[in-house]
Design a protein around this motif. Structure first.
Motif, PDB file in Angstrom:
ATOM      1  N   GLU A 225     -10.259  66.849  89.671  1.00 55.97           N
ATOM      2  CA  GLU A 225      -9.250  65.802  89.530  1.00 55.97           C
ATOM      3  C   GLU A 225      -8.187  66.181  88.499  1.00 55.97           C
ATOM      4  O   GLU A 225      -7.014  65.865  88.669  1.00 55.97           O
TER       5      GLU A 225
ATOM      6  N   LEU B 227      -5.814  68.401  90.268  1.00 55.03           N
ATOM      7  CA  LEU B 227      -4.882  67.620  91.087  1.00 55.03           C
ATOM      8  C   LEU B 227      -3.720  67.113  90.241  1.00 55.03           C
ATOM      9  O   LEU B 227      -2.556  67.250  90.623  1.00 55.03           O
TER      10      LEU B 227
ATOM     11  N   TYR C 118      -7.651  57.120  91.241  1.00 55.04           N
ATOM     12  CA  TYR C 118      -6.723  58.252  91.266  1.00 55.04           C
ATOM     13  C   TYR C 118      -5.440  57.968  90.490  1.00 55.04           C
ATOM     14  O   TYR C 118      -4.956  58.828  89.760  1.00 55.04           O
TER      15      TYR C 118
ATOM     16  N   GLY D 131      -8.511  60.281 102.658  1.00 52.44           N
ATOM     17  CA  GLY D 131      -7.185  60.247 102.045  1.00 52.44           C
ATOM     18  C   GLY D 131      -6.513  58.902 102.215  1.00 52.44           C
ATOM     19  O   GLY D 131      -5.861  58.397 101.290  1.00 52.44           O
TER      20      GLY D 131
ATOM     21  N   HIS E 225     -11.314  70.310  97.600  1.00 51.99           N
ATOM     22  CA  HIS E 225     -11.863  68.964  97.751  1.00 51.99           C
ATOM     23  C   HIS E 225     -12.920  68.939  98.856  1.00 51.99           C
ATOM     24  O   HIS E 225     -14.001  68.372  98.685  1.00 51.99           O
TER      25      HIS E 225
ATOM     26  N   SER F  23      -0.933  65.359 100.676  1.00 48.93           N
ATOM     27  CA  SER F  23      -1.401  66.755 100.676  1.00 48.93           C
ATOM     28  C   SER F  23      -2.494  66.966 101.710  1.00 48.93           C
ATOM     29  O   SER F  23      -2.484  67.963 102.446  1.00 48.93           O
TER      30      SER F  23
ATOM     31  N   VAL G 283      -6.733  70.904  98.555  1.00 47.75           N
ATOM     32  CA  VAL G 283      -7.342  70.141  99.647  1.00 47.75           C
ATOM     33  C   VAL G 283      -8.620  70.841 100.113  1.00 47.75           C
ATOM     34  O   VAL G 283      -9.654  70.195 100.323  1.00 47.75           O
TER      35      VAL G 283
ATOM     36  N   PHE H 220      -2.031  62.922  96.792  1.00 43.01           N
ATOM     37  CA  PHE H 220      -3.202  63.580  97.355  1.00 43.01           C
ATOM     38  C   PHE H 220      -3.335  63.254  98.841  1.00 43.01           C
ATOM     39  O   PHE H 220      -3.638  64.127  99.659  1.00 43.01           O
TER      40      PHE H 220
END
Length: 94
Positions: A5, A8, A62, A49, A30, A76, A27, A73
Motif C-alpha cells: 500500500e 501504491l 485506501y 477494484g 496486488h 490502474s 497491479v 488504484f
C-alpha cells in the motif's frame, strides 16, 4: 500489505499514470499478494477494484492512505485488465 500500500501511494504521488508499466507492475503485485490467500483472476481483481471505490470501508481505507488512492488504484486495475483483453464494464467474479 502495508509495504504494498505504501508503494501504491508512492507511485500515485510520483504521478505514475494508470496503464503504464509501473502501474501495471503494482497491479500484478496486488494479484500476487492476494493469490497467497485465494486464486485471484484479473476479472476478480476488477471487481475488487470497483469495491475499493464503491464500498465506504474500502474507500476510507485506501483514501486514508492517500486522498484519491482508491480511484487511482481502480483505474490502474482496469487499465491493466484491458491490456489483457478484459472489458472492466462486463467483468464478473470468476
Amino acid at each position: 500489505m502495508r509495504e504494498f500500500e505504501s508503494a501504491l501511494a508512492t507511485a500515485m504521488d510520483a504521478g505514475v499514470a494508470p496503464g503504464t508499466a509501473d502501474a501495471d507492475a503494482l497491479v500484478e503485485r496486488h494479484r500476487a499478494v492476494f493469490s497467497a490467500y485465494f486464486p485471484l483472476s484479473r476479472e476478480m481483481q476488477v471487481v475488487l477494484g470497483r469495491l475499493f471505490v464503491a464500498d465506504p470501508g474500502y474507500a476510507a481505507h485506501y483514501d486514508g492512505i492517500r486522498a484519491g488512492l482508491a480511484e487511482w488504484f481502480r483505474r490502474s486495475i482496469e487499465a491493466e485488465a484491458r491490456r489483457h483483453g478484459i472489458d472492466p464494464e462486463s467483468a464478473v467474479w470468476r
